[in-house]
Scaffold this motif. Structure first.
Motif, PDB file in Angstrom:
ATOM      1  N   ARG A   1      46.960 -13.392 -38.428  1.00 57.67           N
ATOM      2  CA  ARG A   1      48.282 -13.360 -39.051  1.00 57.67           C
ATOM      3  C   ARG A   1      48.248 -14.305 -40.239  1.00 57.67           C
ATOM      4  NH1 ARG A   1      48.968 -13.316 -33.563  1.00 57.67           N
ATOM      5  NH2 ARG A   1      50.175 -11.589 -32.734  1.00 57.67           N
ATOM      6  N   PRO A   2      49.104 -14.098 -41.234  1.00 55.23           N
ATOM      7  CA  PRO A   2      49.092 -14.988 -42.408  1.00 55.23           C
ATOM      8  C   PRO A   2      49.339 -16.445 -42.027  1.00 55.23           C
ATOM      9  CG  PRO A   2      50.508 -13.089 -42.791  1.00 55.23           C
ATOM     10  CD  PRO A   2      50.119 -13.063 -41.348  1.00 55.23           C
ATOM     11  N   LYS A   3      48.698 -17.338 -42.770  1.00 52.64           N
ATOM     12  CA  LYS A   3      48.955 -18.764 -42.605  1.00 52.64           C
ATOM     13  C   LYS A   3      50.351 -19.056 -43.154  1.00 52.64           C
ATOM     14  CE  LYS A   3      44.140 -20.107 -43.370  1.00 52.64           C
ATOM     15  NZ  LYS A   3      43.242 -20.798 -44.312  1.00 52.64           N
ATOM     16  N   PRO A   4      50.994 -20.137 -42.689  1.00 50.12           N
ATOM     17  CA  PRO A   4      52.312 -20.500 -43.232  1.00 50.12           C
ATOM     18  C   PRO A   4      52.256 -20.620 -44.754  1.00 50.12           C
ATOM     19  CG  PRO A   4      51.789 -21.848 -41.320  1.00 50.12           C
ATOM     20  CD  PRO A   4      50.539 -21.066 -41.660  1.00 50.12           C
TER      21      PRO A   4
ATOM     22  N   ASP B   1      51.712 -18.118 -46.825  1.00 47.51           N
ATOM     23  CA  ASP B   1      51.034 -16.944 -47.378  1.00 47.51           C
ATOM     24  C   ASP B   1      51.798 -15.691 -46.977  1.00 47.51           C
ATOM     25  OD1 ASP B   1      49.042 -18.433 -48.556  1.00 47.51           O
ATOM     26  OD2 ASP B   1      47.569 -18.062 -46.976  1.00 47.51           O
TER      27      ASP B   1
ATOM     28  N   SER C   1      45.565 -15.130 -46.918  1.00 45.88           N
ATOM     29  CA  SER C   1      45.094 -16.204 -46.036  1.00 45.88           C
ATOM     30  C   SER C   1      43.590 -16.169 -45.785  1.00 45.88           C
ATOM     31  CB  SER C   1      45.807 -16.128 -44.687  1.00 45.88           C
ATOM     32  OG  SER C   1      47.174 -16.432 -44.815  1.00 45.88           O
ATOM     33  N   PHE C   2      43.031 -14.979 -45.580  1.00 43.81           N
ATOM     34  CA  PHE C   2      41.645 -14.879 -45.125  1.00 43.81           C
ATOM     35  C   PHE C   2      40.756 -14.015 -46.010  1.00 43.81           C
ATOM     36  CE2 PHE C   2      44.466 -15.314 -41.413  1.00 43.81           C
ATOM     37  CZ  PHE C   2      44.080 -16.581 -41.010  1.00 43.81           C
TER      38      PHE C   2
END
Length: 70
Positions: free
Chosen positions: A42-45, A47, A53-54
């Motif tokens: 899941r997206p990082k805070p 993003d 994010s990845f």
């Protein structure tokens, strides 16, 4: 304005597996399941999507500086 890159390599933070994926241009991708370890990314805070994010390349709206797709 530069051309938008639609291919990004997603790297799983859990197992390090990397896979090239095509990013959607009409929506953000909030979830991505790693094929190797089955972790749900899941997206990082802060993003907007898993590519930001990845991924090796941020999502198309961020590349175009039109803001987050959310």
């Amino acid at each position: 304005m530069s051309a938008v890159i639609l291919e990004s390599v997603l790297t799983c933070p859990h197992c390090g597996s990397a896979k090239q994926e095509t990013m959607p241009t009409d929506a953000c991708q909030f979830y991505y399941e790693c094929e190797r370890c089955k972790a749900m990314l899941r997206p990082k805070p802060g993003d907007c999507c898993v590519f930001c994010s990845f991924g090796s390349v941020p999502c198309p709206p961020i590349q175009q500086q039109t803001g987050c797709c959310g």
